[in-house]
Design a protein around this motif. Structure first.
Motif, PDB file in Angstrom:
ATOM      1  N   ASP A 296       0.820  -1.210   0.000  1.00  0.00           N
ATOM      2  CA  ASP A 296       0.000   0.000   0.000  1.00  0.00           C
ATOM      3  C   ASP A 296       0.856   1.262   0.000  1.00  0.00           C
ATOM      4  OD1 ASP A 296      -2.276  -1.550   0.008  1.00  0.00           O
ATOM      5  OD2 ASP A 296      -2.477  -1.529   2.200  1.00  0.00           O
ATOM      6  N   VAL A 297       1.933   1.251   0.774  1.00  0.00           N
ATOM      7  CA  VAL A 297       2.809   2.418   0.827  1.00  0.00           C
ATOM      8  C   VAL A 297       3.472   2.636  -0.527  1.00  0.00           C
ATOM      9  CG1 VAL A 297       4.931   3.327   1.853  1.00  0.00           C
ATOM     10  CG2 VAL A 297       3.206   2.252   3.303  1.00  0.00           C
ATOM     11  N   ARG A 298       3.969   1.577  -1.126  1.00  0.00           N
ATOM     12  CA  ARG A 298       4.632   1.725  -2.418  1.00  0.00           C
ATOM     13  C   ARG A 298       3.661   2.149  -3.506  1.00  0.00           C
ATOM     14  NH1 ARG A 298       5.968  -2.489  -4.481  1.00  0.00           N
ATOM     15  NH2 ARG A 298       5.260  -4.086  -3.008  1.00  0.00           N
ATOM     16  N   LYS A 299       2.425   1.678  -3.437  1.00  0.00           N
ATOM     17  CA  LYS A 299       1.434   2.088  -4.425  1.00  0.00           C
ATOM     18  C   LYS A 299       1.148   3.575  -4.324  1.00  0.00           C
ATOM     19  CE  LYS A 299      -3.324   1.234  -5.930  1.00  0.00           C
ATOM     20  NZ  LYS A 299      -4.564   0.449  -5.694  1.00  0.00           N
ATOM     21  N   THR A 300       1.014   4.079  -3.099  1.00  0.00           N
ATOM     22  CA  THR A 300       0.767   5.513  -2.913  1.00  0.00           C
ATOM     23  C   THR A 300       1.936   6.341  -3.422  1.00  0.00           C
ATOM     24  OG1 THR A 300      -0.612   5.047  -0.979  1.00  0.00           O
ATOM     25  CG2 THR A 300       0.220   7.286  -1.217  1.00  0.00           C
ATOM     26  N   LEU A 301       3.152   5.932  -3.096  1.00  0.00           N
ATOM     27  CA  LEU A 301       4.335   6.671  -3.549  1.00  0.00           C
ATOM     28  C   LEU A 301       4.452   6.638  -5.068  1.00  0.00           C
ATOM     29  CD1 LEU A 301       6.970   5.589  -0.875  1.00  0.00           C
ATOM     30  CD2 LEU A 301       5.781   7.768  -1.039  1.00  0.00           C
ATOM     31  N   ARG A 302       4.164   5.480  -5.671  1.00  0.00           N
ATOM     32  CA  ARG A 302       4.244   5.388  -7.129  1.00  0.00           C
ATOM     33  C   ARG A 302       3.246   6.320  -7.794  1.00  0.00           C
ATOM     34  NH1 ARG A 302       4.461  -0.331  -6.431  1.00  0.00           N
ATOM     35  NH2 ARG A 302       2.276  -0.430  -7.040  1.00  0.00           N
ATOM     36  N   ASN A 303       2.021   6.312  -7.320  1.00  0.00           N
ATOM     37  CA  ASN A 303       0.993   7.144  -7.940  1.00  0.00           C
ATOM     38  C   ASN A 303       1.335   8.626  -7.835  1.00  0.00           C
ATOM     39  OD1 ASN A 303      -0.430   4.811  -8.534  1.00  0.00           O
ATOM     40  ND2 ASN A 303      -1.783   4.966  -6.753  1.00  0.00           N
TER      41      ASN A 303
ATOM     42  N   THR B  35      11.268  10.175  -3.715  1.00  0.00           N
ATOM     43  CA  THR B  35      10.342  10.161  -2.573  1.00  0.00           C
ATOM     44  C   THR B  35      10.581  11.317  -1.615  1.00  0.00           C
ATOM     45  OG1 THR B  35      10.005   7.765  -2.705  1.00  0.00           O
ATOM     46  CG2 THR B  35       9.583   8.819  -0.583  1.00  0.00           C
ATOM     47  N   PRO B  36      11.824  11.620  -1.187  1.00  0.00           N
ATOM     48  CA  PRO B  36      12.000  12.759  -0.265  1.00  0.00           C
ATOM     49  C   PRO B  36      11.637  14.103  -0.879  1.00  0.00           C
ATOM     50  CG  PRO B  36      13.942  11.336  -0.283  1.00  0.00           C
ATOM     51  CD  PRO B  36      13.093  10.931  -1.444  1.00  0.00           C
TER      52      PRO B  36
ATOM     53  N   ALA C 194      10.582   7.154 -10.786  1.00  0.00           N
ATOM     54  CA  ALA C 194       9.179   7.388 -10.461  1.00  0.00           C
ATOM     55  C   ALA C 194       8.523   6.222  -9.739  1.00  0.00           C
ATOM     56  CB  ALA C 194       8.396   7.704 -11.740  1.00  0.00           C
ATOM     57  N   ASP C 195       8.908   4.984 -10.058  1.00  0.00           N
ATOM     58  CA  ASP C 195       8.281   3.809  -9.452  1.00  0.00           C
ATOM     59  C   ASP C 195       9.125   3.182  -8.348  1.00  0.00           C
ATOM     60  OD1 ASP C 195       6.515   4.336 -11.439  1.00  0.00           O
ATOM     61  OD2 ASP C 195       6.897   2.523 -12.594  1.00  0.00           O
ATOM     62  N   GLY C 196      10.407   3.449  -8.355  1.00  0.00           N
ATOM     63  CA  GLY C 196      11.285   2.858  -7.357  1.00  0.00           C
ATOM     64  C   GLY C 196      11.965   1.593  -7.832  1.00  0.00           C
ATOM     65  N   GLU C 197      11.445   0.960  -8.860  1.00  0.00           N
ATOM     66  CA  GLU C 197      12.009  -0.297  -9.342  1.00  0.00           C
ATOM     67  C   GLU C 197      11.490  -0.574 -10.738  1.00  0.00           C
ATOM     68  OE1 GLU C 197      10.702  -3.312  -6.643  1.00  0.00           O
ATOM     69  OE2 GLU C 197       8.619  -2.648  -6.707  1.00  0.00           O
ATOM     70  N   SER C 198      12.165  -1.481 -11.410  1.00  0.00           N
ATOM     71  CA  SER C 198      11.758  -1.878 -12.744  1.00  0.00           C
ATOM     72  C   SER C 198      12.069  -3.353 -12.922  1.00  0.00           C
ATOM     73  CB  SER C 198      12.489  -1.047 -13.808  1.00  0.00           C
ATOM     74  OG  SER C 198      12.111  -1.449 -15.110  1.00  0.00           O
ATOM     75  N   PHE C 199      11.234  -4.027 -13.685  1.00  0.00           N
ATOM     76  CA  PHE C 199      11.390  -5.463 -13.921  1.00  0.00           C
ATOM     77  C   PHE C 199      11.512  -5.716 -15.418  1.00  0.00           C
ATOM     78  CE2 PHE C 199       9.294  -5.174  -9.847  1.00  0.00           C
ATOM     79  CZ  PHE C 199       9.890  -6.180  -9.099  1.00  0.00           C
ATOM     80  N   GLY C 200      12.426  -6.596 -15.764  1.00  0.00           N
ATOM     81  CA  GLY C 200      12.587  -7.031 -17.141  1.00  0.00           C
ATOM     82  C   GLY C 200      12.530  -8.541 -17.218  1.00  0.00           C
ATOM     83  N   LEU C 201      11.756  -9.073 -18.137  1.00  0.00           N
ATOM     84  CA  LEU C 201      11.593 -10.510 -18.309  1.00  0.00           C
ATOM     85  C   LEU C 201      12.377 -10.952 -19.538  1.00  0.00           C
ATOM     86  CD1 LEU C 201       7.748 -10.841 -17.632  1.00  0.00           C
ATOM     87  CD2 LEU C 201       9.642 -10.792 -15.991  1.00  0.00           C
ATOM     88  N   LEU C 202      13.247 -11.933 -19.364  1.00  0.00           N
ATOM     89  CA  LEU C 202      14.012 -12.490 -20.480  1.00  0.00           C
ATOM     90  C   LEU C 202      13.146 -13.498 -21.218  1.00  0.00           C
ATOM     91  CD1 LEU C 202      17.462 -12.993 -18.705  1.00  0.00           C
ATOM     92  CD2 LEU C 202      16.710 -11.070 -20.107  1.00  0.00           C
ATOM     93  N   THR C 203      12.732 -13.148 -22.410  1.00  0.00           N
ATOM     94  CA  THR C 203      11.813 -13.975 -23.189  1.00  0.00           C
ATOM     95  C   THR C 203      12.400 -14.198 -24.587  1.00  0.00           C
ATOM     96  OG1 THR C 203      10.572 -12.041 -23.968  1.00  0.00           O
ATOM     97  CG2 THR C 203       9.834 -13.080 -21.923  1.00  0.00           C
TER      98      THR C 203
ATOM     99  N   VAL D 103       8.110  -4.846 -17.543  1.00  0.00           N
ATOM    100  CA  VAL D 103       6.819  -4.799 -16.855  1.00  0.00           C
ATOM    101  C   VAL D 103       6.944  -3.826 -15.693  1.00  0.00           C
ATOM    102  CG1 VAL D 103       6.155  -7.136 -17.493  1.00  0.00           C
ATOM    103  CG2 VAL D 103       7.427  -6.768 -15.395  1.00  0.00           C
ATOM    104  N   GLU D 104       5.826  -3.179 -15.376  1.00  0.00           N
ATOM    105  CA  GLU D 104       5.838  -2.219 -14.272  1.00  0.00           C
ATOM    106  C   GLU D 104       5.762  -2.946 -12.934  1.00  0.00           C
ATOM    107  OE1 GLU D 104       4.419   2.142 -15.330  1.00  0.00           O
ATOM    108  OE2 GLU D 104       2.754   0.748 -15.168  1.00  0.00           O
ATOM    109  N   ALA D 105       6.140  -2.211 -11.898  1.00  0.00           N
ATOM    110  CA  ALA D 105       6.177  -2.798 -10.563  1.00  0.00           C
ATOM    111  C   ALA D 105       4.792  -3.229 -10.097  1.00  0.00           C
ATOM    112  CB  ALA D 105       6.783  -1.804  -9.576  1.00  0.00           C
ATOM    113  N   ASP D 106       3.726  -2.625 -10.635  1.00  0.00           N
ATOM    114  CA  ASP D 106       2.372  -2.982 -10.211  1.00  0.00           C
ATOM    115  C   ASP D 106       2.026  -4.431 -10.524  1.00  0.00           C
ATOM    116  OD1 ASP D 106       2.740  -0.172 -11.260  1.00  0.00           O
ATOM    117  OD2 ASP D 106       0.927   0.141 -10.076  1.00  0.00           O
ATOM    118  N   GLN D 107       2.625  -4.966 -11.579  1.00  0.00           N
ATOM    119  CA  GLN D 107       2.270  -6.320 -12.003  1.00  0.00           C
ATOM    120  C   GLN D 107       2.985  -7.399 -11.212  1.00  0.00           C
ATOM    121  OE1 GLN D 107       2.341  -5.177 -16.631  1.00  0.00           O
ATOM    122  NE2 GLN D 107       1.646  -7.263 -16.287  1.00  0.00           N
TER     123      GLN D 107
END
Length: 498
Positions: A71-78, A249-250, A147-156, A172-176
């Motif tokens: 919940d905290v990360r979702k609020t910060l991301r938005n 964030t700060p 902006a999101d704090g993290e990023s994910f990459g899938l090796l496909t 893919v975004e952190a939300d997923q």
């Protein structure tokens, strides 16, 4: 209590054996138990007073995982996404940071014992990186970390790639990456990530649809992807932290203050400009001035003379905005915003009018060092794993790689080159480089690496150019043997060379 009784017994035994310590028993009877006094230390910051109780009211002792809850990360991301999308300074800062860290993309240099195999892999990997748009994806990952704090990459695998190796990196975004609703609570399973007993990630649960998508209906449809096929790029600030929070964030409250202050100044200036003039009188209330309706608007014509009611005067509204502190406030708050990103003010603001040459160079040193640290992390967390996956895919292609590189268990030595930072004064930098090479305090490899170039490739290209110039009868080495070469005597150049 146990320690006190133990020491008391020891002291009593010493007294009975005639070995009592007079310095410890002075002022007490020999049989009196030894007593301890606890030393009390105090920190001012640990005291809670009426002055600081409100300031520290939200301090907690949560762990890194609990503090960065979903919940905290979702609020910060938005909030950070909203600010980056609507604040020009926030957008410019994030774009500048991504461009400075990634630039036009990394270049690979293989360091195995086979030079021909090294050149082949470098060329093929470069062609593959251009086909998949690796540089653009790396910049997107860096923007997402801001902006999101993290990023994910899938090796496909992607059959549409115009390269022999059809490896692809899907972002893919952190939300997923989250725990599905129907996921069972398992040991060492936190926020969509399964860990082994040693704390290493084993698998990631990735939702098939983005939770913010209009067509998103169920969050229990997900894919469990092994950790070997997932690139998780974030900055770990605390031990035990497994998910990232936005880099800005700060600075989020500061961005809001900057926008509110700018809008307030603009509104005050517009309000003052809306009134052409005001009527006022120096006469007391119910005095000799003629009657006038308060707040009654008067329509004026251009270039006309007016007669005012008796006792009344007309004056133009004086605008007090923007105040003299407006520019200084924006400068200070932008400087504070950029500090959490190790970015100097002139880079964040895009304005170096208040800088001289020396101060600009000095402020950039911390920024460039921070960029080198980020490039090192990006190379270790993302690029090394991509190269390893690319080599594994290339080995499976019959006759593609040279025989010296066709071993699955081999460790291929390599390094990454990034875009260099151009010097403000190229002439001084060239003279300093000449001094460093002359006194053997540097190498060609280091000097070319400063510019993000491969020294072997550059020397080979230069040799080809010199050979062609000699073939065409051009003075290829006239500059190197010219008698008009001047020695560097500028103190600043000598300091740069040192």
């Amino acid at each position: 209590m146990f320690l006190e009784k133990l020491l008391s017994g020891i002291m009593e035994q010493r007294w009975r054996g005639g070995r009592s310590d007079r310095s410890l028993t002075r002022g007490r009877s020999p049989r009196q138990p030894f007593q301890f006094r606890r030393l009390m230390g105090r920190y001012d910051a640990a005291n809670t007073t009426l002055d600081n109780i409100k300031h520290w009211s939200r301090a907690d002792g949560l762990s890194a995982a609990a503090a960065n809850s979903p919940d905290v990360r979702k609020t910060l991301r938005n909030r950070s996404r909203y600010e980056v999308a609507n604040n020009s300074y926030a957008r410019g800062i994030t774009l500048t940071l991504a461009n400075d860290v990634v630039g036009t993309g990394p270049r690979l240099q293989m360091l195995t014992a086979d030079p021909n195999a090294n050149r082949f892999v470098e060329q093929e990997f470069f062609y593959w990186a251009e086909s998949v748009g690796l540089a653009e994806k790396l910049r997107t990952m860096r923007l997402a970390r801001v902006a999101d704090g993290e990023s994910f990459g899938l090796l496909t695998s992607n059959e549409k790639i115009e390269a022999r190796v059809q490896l692809d990196v899907r972002l893919v975004e952190a939300d997923q990456v989250a725990s599905p609703t129907l996921a069972l609570d398992r040991q060492r399973y936190i926020d969509g990530i399964q860990f082994d007993p040693d704390g290493n990630p084993v698998s990631y649960d990735v939702l098939r649809e983005h939770p913010g998508d209009v067509a998103f209906l169920r969050d229990d449809e997900h894919d469990t992807i092994p950790a070997s096929a997932v690139l998780h790029y974030f900055r770990c600030d605390r031990p035990g932290q497994i998910r990232g929070i936005p880099d800005i964030t700060p600075a989020l409250p500061l961005f809001a203050q900057l926008r509110r202050f700018t809008l307030a100044v603009l509104a005050a200036a517009e309000t003052a400009a809306d009134f052409a003039g005001i009527l006022y009188t120096d006469a007391p209330a119910n005095g000799e001035a003629d009657a006038a309706e308060p707040f009654e608007p008067i329509e004026l014509e251009k270039r006309m003379l007016l007669t005012m009611p008796g006792g009344w005067k007309m004056a133009q509204m004086r605008s007090e905005q923007p105040s003299t502190t407006y520019a200084e406030f924006k400068k200070e708050i932008l400087n504070e915003i950029a500090r959490c990103l190790n970015m100097p003010f002139n880079v964040a603001a895009g304005n170096s009018s208040g800088y001289n040459y020396a101060s600009g160079r000095l402020d950039h040193q911390t920024y460039f060092k921070s960029i080198r640290v980020e490039q090192s992390q990006l190379g270790r967390v993302v690029l090394d794993r991509i190269l390893h996956a690319w080599l594994r895919e290339a080995i499976l292609i019959e006759g593609y790689l040279p025989n010296s590189l066709r071993a699955l268990d081999s460790t291929f030595e390599h390094q990454w080159f990034w875009d260099g930072h151009e010097h403000v004064d190229p002439a001084k930098e060239a003279n300093a480089q000449k001094i460093r090479l002359a006194n053997h305090t540097t190498t060609l490899a280091n000097e070319f690496a400063r510019q993000g170039r491969d020294w072997e490739a550059e020397l080979k290209q230069r040799a080809k150019e010199l050979a062609l110039m000699r073939e065409l009868g051009l003075p290829a080495d006239s500059d190197a043997h010219s008698s008009t070469d001047t020695e560097v005597t500028d103190d600043e150049d000598v300091q740069q060379a040192a």
